[in-house]
Design an enzyme around this catalytic site. Structure first.
Site, short mmCIF file in Angstrom:
data_model
loop_
_atom_site.label_atom_id
_atom_site.label_comp_id
_atom_site.label_asym_id
_atom_site.label_seq_id
_atom_site.Cartn_x
_atom_site.Cartn_y
_atom_site.Cartn_z
N ASN A 1 0.84 -1.22 0.00
CA ASN A 1 0.00 0.00 0.00
C ASN A 1 0.86 1.26 0.00
O ASN A 1 0.39 2.33 -0.39
CB ASN A 1 -0.89 0.07 1.25
CG ASN A 1 -1.85 -1.09 1.40
OD1 ASN A 1 -2.15 -1.51 2.51
ND2 ASN A 1 -2.33 -1.63 0.29
N LEU A 2 2.09 1.14 0.50
CA LEU A 2 2.85 2.35 0.85
C LEU A 2 3.35 3.13 -0.37
O LEU A 2 3.78 4.27 -0.23
CB LEU A 2 4.02 1.98 1.77
CG LEU A 2 3.58 1.36 3.11
CD1 LEU A 2 4.80 0.86 3.88
CD2 LEU A 2 2.78 2.34 3.94
N CYS B 1 -27.26 7.47 -12.31
CA CYS B 1 -27.59 8.18 -13.55
C CYS B 1 -26.43 8.02 -14.53
O CYS B 1 -26.61 7.88 -15.73
CB CYS B 1 -27.81 9.66 -13.30
SG CYS B 1 -29.24 10.09 -12.33
N CYS C 1 -7.33 -2.18 -8.79
CA CYS C 1 -5.94 -1.71 -8.79
C CYS C 1 -5.01 -2.87 -8.41
O CYS C 1 -3.87 -2.94 -8.86
CB CYS C 1 -5.78 -0.55 -7.82
SG CYS C 1 -6.70 0.91 -8.31
#
Lengths: 90, 396
Positions: free
Chosen positions: B190-191, B294, B308
């Site tokens: 994550n870093l 919408c 990701c």
């Protein structure tokens, strides 16, 4: 005479990783035909039974074709076509 | 011989009429009061002032009066603590061409003694004035706007790629309460982009880790850690505690659920999503502009919408998009500027282009249309099903 079609990341493997493709002006349907001819498999990814798939948004010159004439929306020379599926990443 | 202070006061009295507090009070009460300019120092003003008065410290009088009183014939009453600084200030205005200037006799002291109504401004502390000084200098924010931010509550869904920069900047901006919803733990992978976490906090809940970073940056911010996943059972209770939702979720079911909860609780939703080099951002104001459905009536099948984790993301893209969200959240909270409501902003980092698409409110929208049956659906099953049943399965 050409229009620029912006290809989203998930469909780029079909276009040889090109982010944009030049097509002849006409309609959204005609552009999809041209993309299919040059990049086989493209049509099935974005249409079903001759209609745009519900999860595929197509914008011509910034306008959503769902609120225009759908797949028959005209695309004039120099206009930009954006194919846009939702992205979830965060 | 040069004039003494007493001489100056006496000379000013020659040209500036004085008005008794009782007369001003009755006119103010009937809504027919003059423009009242209070020329005392900020610390004095903060203790209380005449109702409706405008504060211009004497040192700024000449430079700021034009912005407050563009018409030189306008009736202006000047006040200070005892009526002397205001007398000299009134004379200055007289010299500047203001034709209808009076002075409050006895100043604020006599006003208060006579028990006329006093307004005590809600004020920022000296520390807050210093911390937020660059905001306060912006006319669209100012002290009032900063106090609004301090009273605001923002709910961040995900303390990940988008949530990290958004939480950091919202905390720095002085958003009073920040809720962080994340059931995940900080992972080494994550870093590269989730900059609110640190190497030594790998393994910690992301909300807890972000809370530590926020405490170090701005200890004044109240951080609520919600270490669970948003679902049908908890989403309304959660969202209704906040003024704005910042959606940095990493999956479609959560995004569709939040979109519906935003409508049900009438809480604005600031959207962004990211993949590889591309980011999307928009603002969905409930029933005042399009909603998420919408724009995207159905989620794409998984192979058209890789995560990701599957397809990768440029770390710095998160910073751009998360900060666009923070910007929009602040504008929504302050009610300033033009938000991305009705527009989808697409940022292509590789081409370095920003494209805007028009997003319309769909009259047939299943969530916000006139015939919508708005209810919290089982989006986990729906998102899994939508893609599989009608997708041709042609692999890209």
């Amino acid at each position: 005479m050409s229009v620029t079609v912006r290809i989203p990341s998930p469909l780029r493997p079909l276009t040889g990783n090109a982010g944009t493709v030049e097509c002849a002006p006409g309609t959204v349907a005609a552009i999809i035909d041209e993309l299919e001819a040059n990049h086989p498999g493209f049509r099935d990814r974005v249409t079903q039974d001759g209609k745009l798939r519900r999860f595929v948004n197509v914008f011509v010159a910034g306008q959503d074709v769902r609120f225009e004439q759908g797949i028959d929306t005209a695309v004039a020379d120099g206009q930009e076509v954006t194919i846009l599926p939702a992205v979830a990443g965060g | 011989m040069s004039p003494s202070y007493q001489d100056l006061i006496a000379a000013a009295r020659e040209v500036i009429p004085e008005v008794e507090p009782a007369d001003v009070a009755s006119r103010v009460a009937s809504g027919d009061g003059p423009l009242i300019i209070d020329v005392r120092e900020t610390a004095e003003w903060d203790q209380g002032h005449l109702p409706g008065a405008v504060h211009i410290p004497r040192g700024f009088l000449e430079s700021r009066i034009g912005g407050t009183a563009p018409d030189s014939d306008q009736e202006i009453l000047v006040s200070c603590a005892s009526g002397q600084r205001s007398l000299l200030s009134a004379q200055t205005l007289h010299h500047m061409g203001f034709t209808n200037v009076t002075n409050l006799a006895g100043g604020f002291a006599r006003w208060k003694q006579n028990n006329h109504p006093v307004e005590v401004p809600r004020i920022l502390s000296a520390a807050q004035r210093s911390r937020y000084s660059r905001h306060i200098l912006i006319p669209e924010v100012g002290e009032e706007g900063q106090m609004k931010l301090l009273d605001s509550k923002a709910l961040l869904i995900g303390a990940g790629g988008l949530g990290s920069p958004a939480a950091y900047y919202l905390a720095a901006a002085g958003i009073g309460t920040i809720g962080l919803v994340d059931d995940d733990e900080v992972d080494e992978s994550n870093l590269q982009r989730q900059i609110i976490h640190t190497t030594d906090r790998v393994g910690m809940n992301k909300g807890e880790s972000a809370k530590q970073a926020i405490a170090a940056l701005n200890p004044e911010v109240q951080v609520n850690v919600h270490p669970f996943r948003v679902n049908r059972d908890n989403v309304l209770d959660l969202v209704s505690q906040y003024d704005v939702i910042v959606d940095g979720a990493d999956n479609f079911p959560t995004r569709y659920l939040l979109a519906d909860a935003s409508l049900m609780t009438k809480t604005p939703l600031v959207h962004a999503s990211i993949l590889r080099f591309e980011g999307h951002a928009s603002v969905f104001n409930p029933y005042d502009g399009p909603c998420y459905r919408c724009l995207f009536p159905e989620p794409p099948p998984p192979d058209l919408a890789p995560s990701c984790g599957e397809a990768g993301v440029l770390g710095v893209l998160c910073g751009v998009m998360g900060n666009i969200q923070a910007t929009e959240a602040i504008k929504v909270l302050l009610g300033i500027g033009d938000t991305l409501s009705g527009r989808l902003l697409i940022y292509d980092a590789l081409g370095m282009t920003f494209t805007e698409l028009k997003v319309r409110r769909d009259p047939d929208c299943p969530s916000c249309g006139p015939n919508a049956d708005l209810q919290l659906r089982d989006y986990e099953a729906w998102c899994a099903g939508v893609g599989s049943h009608d997708h041709a399965g042609v692999s890209a």
